[in-house]
Design a protein around this motif. Sequence first.
Motif, mmCIF file in Angstrom:
data_model
loop_
_atom_site.group_PDB
_atom_site.id
_atom_site.type_symbol
_atom_site.label_atom_id
_atom_site.label_comp_id
_atom_site.label_asym_id
_atom_site.label_seq_id
_atom_site.Cartn_x
_atom_site.Cartn_y
_atom_site.Cartn_z
ATOM 1 N N ILE A 43 0.844 -1.204 0.000
ATOM 2 C CA ILE A 43 0.000 0.000 0.000
ATOM 3 C C ILE A 43 0.875 1.249 0.000
ATOM 4 N N ILE A 44 1.991 1.159 0.722
ATOM 5 C CA ILE A 44 2.913 2.277 0.857
ATOM 6 C C ILE A 44 4.207 1.929 0.119
ATOM 7 N N ALA A 45 4.777 2.895 -0.601
ATOM 8 C CA ALA A 45 6.044 2.673 -1.273
ATOM 9 C C ALA A 45 7.115 2.311 -0.257
ATOM 10 N N GLU A 46 8.015 1.430 -0.648
ATOM 11 C CA GLU A 46 9.018 0.930 0.288
ATOM 12 C C GLU A 46 9.844 2.056 0.898
ATOM 13 N N GLU A 47 10.155 3.087 0.101
ATOM 14 C CA GLU A 47 10.973 4.172 0.625
ATOM 15 C C GLU A 47 10.220 5.026 1.648
ATOM 16 N N ASP A 48 8.868 4.901 1.684
ATOM 17 C CA ASP A 48 8.067 5.671 2.644
ATOM 18 C C ASP A 48 7.669 4.867 3.878
ATOM 19 N N SER A 49 8.023 3.591 3.914
ATOM 20 C CA SER A 49 7.537 2.733 4.999
ATOM 21 C C SER A 49 8.098 3.160 6.357
ATOM 22 N N ALA A 50 9.382 3.569 6.392
ATOM 23 C CA ALA A 50 9.964 4.003 7.666
ATOM 24 C C ALA A 50 9.243 5.237 8.198
ATOM 25 N N LEU A 51 8.904 6.161 7.292
ATOM 26 C CA LEU A 51 8.185 7.364 7.693
ATOM 27 C C LEU A 51 6.840 7.015 8.311
ATOM 28 N N TYR A 52 6.084 6.144 7.637
ATOM 29 C CA TYR A 52 4.756 5.795 8.120
ATOM 30 C C TYR A 52 4.819 4.960 9.401
ATOM 31 N N THR A 53 5.853 4.125 9.523
ATOM 32 C CA THR A 53 5.988 3.318 10.744
ATOM 33 C C THR A 53 6.194 4.215 11.962
ATOM 34 N N ASN A 54 7.090 5.188 11.848
ATOM 35 C CA ASN A 54 7.325 6.101 12.972
ATOM 36 C C ASN A 54 6.139 7.030 13.192
ATOM 37 N N LEU A 55 5.471 7.427 12.092
ATOM 38 C CA LEU A 55 4.289 8.265 12.219
ATOM 39 C C LEU A 55 3.192 7.522 12.969
ATOM 40 N N ALA A 56 3.054 6.225 12.691
ATOM 41 C CA ALA A 56 2.040 5.415 13.374
ATOM 42 C C ALA A 56 2.316 5.354 14.872
ATOM 43 N N ALA A 57 3.591 5.150 15.237
ATOM 44 C CA ALA A 57 3.941 5.108 16.667
ATOM 45 C C ALA A 57 3.633 6.442 17.341
ATOM 46 N N GLY A 58 3.939 7.538 16.658
ATOM 47 C CA GLY A 58 3.677 8.850 17.225
ATOM 48 C C GLY A 58 2.199 9.158 17.350
ATOM 49 N N LEU A 59 1.422 8.773 16.328
ATOM 50 C CA LEU A 59 -0.014 9.055 16.357
ATOM 51 C C LEU A 59 -0.718 8.297 17.476
ATOM 52 N N PHE A 60 -0.227 7.110 17.794
ATOM 53 C CA PHE A 60 -0.875 6.330 18.849
ATOM 54 C C PHE A 60 -0.575 6.909 20.232
ATOM 55 N N ILE A 61 0.634 7.438 20.413
ATOM 56 C CA ILE A 61 1.014 7.901 21.753
ATOM 57 C C ILE A 61 0.665 9.368 21.986
ATOM 58 N N LEU A 62 0.466 10.141 20.903
ATOM 59 C CA LEU A 62 0.171 11.573 21.052
ATOM 60 C C LEU A 62 -1.055 11.855 21.921
ATOM 61 N N PRO A 63 -2.161 11.103 21.775
ATOM 62 C CA PRO A 63 -3.324 11.394 22.622
ATOM 63 C C PRO A 63 -3.071 11.273 24.118
ATOM 64 N N PHE A 64 -2.086 10.467 24.511
ATOM 65 C CA PHE A 64 -1.791 10.339 25.937
ATOM 66 C C PHE A 64 -1.258 11.662 26.494
ATOM 67 N N PHE A 65 -0.512 12.406 25.675
ATOM 68 C CA PHE A 65 -0.061 13.733 26.092
ATOM 69 C C PHE A 65 -1.222 14.723 26.121
ATOM 70 N N LEU A 66 -2.040 14.683 25.073
ATOM 71 C CA LEU A 66 -3.063 15.710 24.899
ATOM 72 C C LEU A 66 -4.281 15.514 25.794
#
Length: 628
Positions: free
Chosen positions: A45-68
């Motif tokens: 679904i995601i280009a291989e060169e973008d997978s690292a970006l989306y993987t870290n973005l996913a981790a950040g999106l899940f934990i961000l609500p705990f701060f907010l």
Amino acid sequence: MSQHSQFALLGKRRFLPYFVTQALGAFNDNLYKNALLLLIAFSGIIAEEDSALYTNLAAGLFILPFFLFSPIAGQIADKMEKSRLIRSVKLLEVAIMLIAAVGVITNNMTLMMTLLFLMGLQSALFGPVKFALLPQQLHKDELVGGNALVEMGTFLAILGGTITAGLLFDLTAAKYWIAAGVIFFAVLGYFSSRFIPTAEAGDPQLTINWNPFTELVNTLRNARQQRAVYLSIMAISWFWFLGASYLTQFPNLARDHLGGNPQIVTLLLTLFSVGVAAGSLLCEKLSGHKVELGIVPIGSLGMSIFGVDLYFAISSLNISSDLSALAFVQNADHWRMMADIALISLFGGLYVVPLQALIQQRSDEKMRAQTIAANNVMNALFMVGSAAFGIISLVVMKLSIAEYFCVIAIMNIVVVGYVYSQVPEFTLRFVIWMLSHTMYRVSHKGIQNIPEEGPVVLVCNHVSYVDALLIAGACPRPIRFVMDRSISEMPGLKWFFRLAKTIPICSPKANTEVYETAFRRIKEELADGQVVCIFPEGKLTQSGNIETFRAGIERIIAETPVPVIPMALDGLWGSFFSHKDGLALTKTPRRFWSRVGLTVGQPKAAESVTAAILEQDVKHLFHAGQNL
């Protein structure tokens, strides 16, 4: 205090539906999150060169609500009836998963990432009420056991969700199985939540501050008001720093050092999760059904010892490529590393469960959920910090993973050492716990006669130099001991007695100022609602018999009329710390793991207290204890 198994709670309606609900929530969070990571990495679904970006973005999106949203969630949990709030949060999870399922089936990555953020929001809402409910539903002697079961259930659920995501991803028509799975477990969680009994609001009149930023500042400021609670929050957050550091590196460790088979990652996750679960359950047995801070330093010490040994275990490995998990386990050369990982997490369970229970027990009832929200915020912050520290250590400083594990194990000694230095109660309880679980086997009868709150004076016979430590280990409340000045000033023990806030005393002929200061401090401690313990004989017994009680107890009660509880120690005469066969501390220690009994009598009203009556009461309890 009743002797019971923590597993008996799983048969209680006041615990089982809650336990199942929170475990299913952790399971479904990790099922969806890890399925999304697999879709990003392997589905195309995601280009291989973008997978690292989306993987870290996913981790950040899940934990961000705990701060907010954790601070707002804490306010809501204090204001609302808790079972109703849990059902509302679980119903929100069902709605989120229904939409997320659409995103999975249609390969809509934007929708899936948005719903991952909303799952983080749902978890942030659930976190404060999850732990704030426990002290309302459990008895005090069940709190540690309940927290242990929750910690066990959470880590096993995280493991189960992670493994299930991989299994579903390998099936034909994987996205349909994943979509069905997240909906099914969300509905199951809502169904179990409907059986949670009512738990009243902590502060129904609370006015909610909906500004997440100002409330975050307020939440952390309020948490700092109770220093022991606040530093426990820091200590728990450090546990999550360590846990995230290990778990994040397991895939790279398996790839670069352990043969490269993905099965090894699952094996390492299993060892870590089962270790935490085992350590959590072990807390109940070691703590004696109470919040026992003495085992927290044991947990931190174990994490560092086996963390350092993990460095040597990994460095000595010589592994063939692409070993299956079964082949890896069958090779005895790998057992040391596996044992280190399991023991790091086991001692982590010993470390974190008493701290969780302490926060719940000592937080202001009206602000308990908000305090737990502060804990969740700091946990999230430390987990993000672990990621940043990992990047600095592994990428910038070029440390190997083994060296990185060694560094964080050494850092653990420094961090927890600071916490223990700031809260002497940890050190005090550790010494007491070690003494009462190595040299002596202490049993007690009637300990429930000591009230849970309010001022009270304990009187006991005086047999040895460790009487105060053994009494302190048996009593669930902190005690201020009135102690002969010569004992309180003993080299090697002076620092410890100061930690314990003992009250030195001597005869008025020896030093009138010390004598009067002692009575003034006793009066102040009782006025503050504390427990004060005195040994009315005024000195250690020379014969093993109870000697004449002095009249100081009568002055104490005349100045501050409070209940008095007689107690008796038996089994210590003849020990290294008693005067039998020579002065205490001058003989060769011969008796270890000796049986010691503490018998606690009924409280006596202040108006009926005299030294002579208390002496007879203690003698009666002493002989009754010897006959047990």
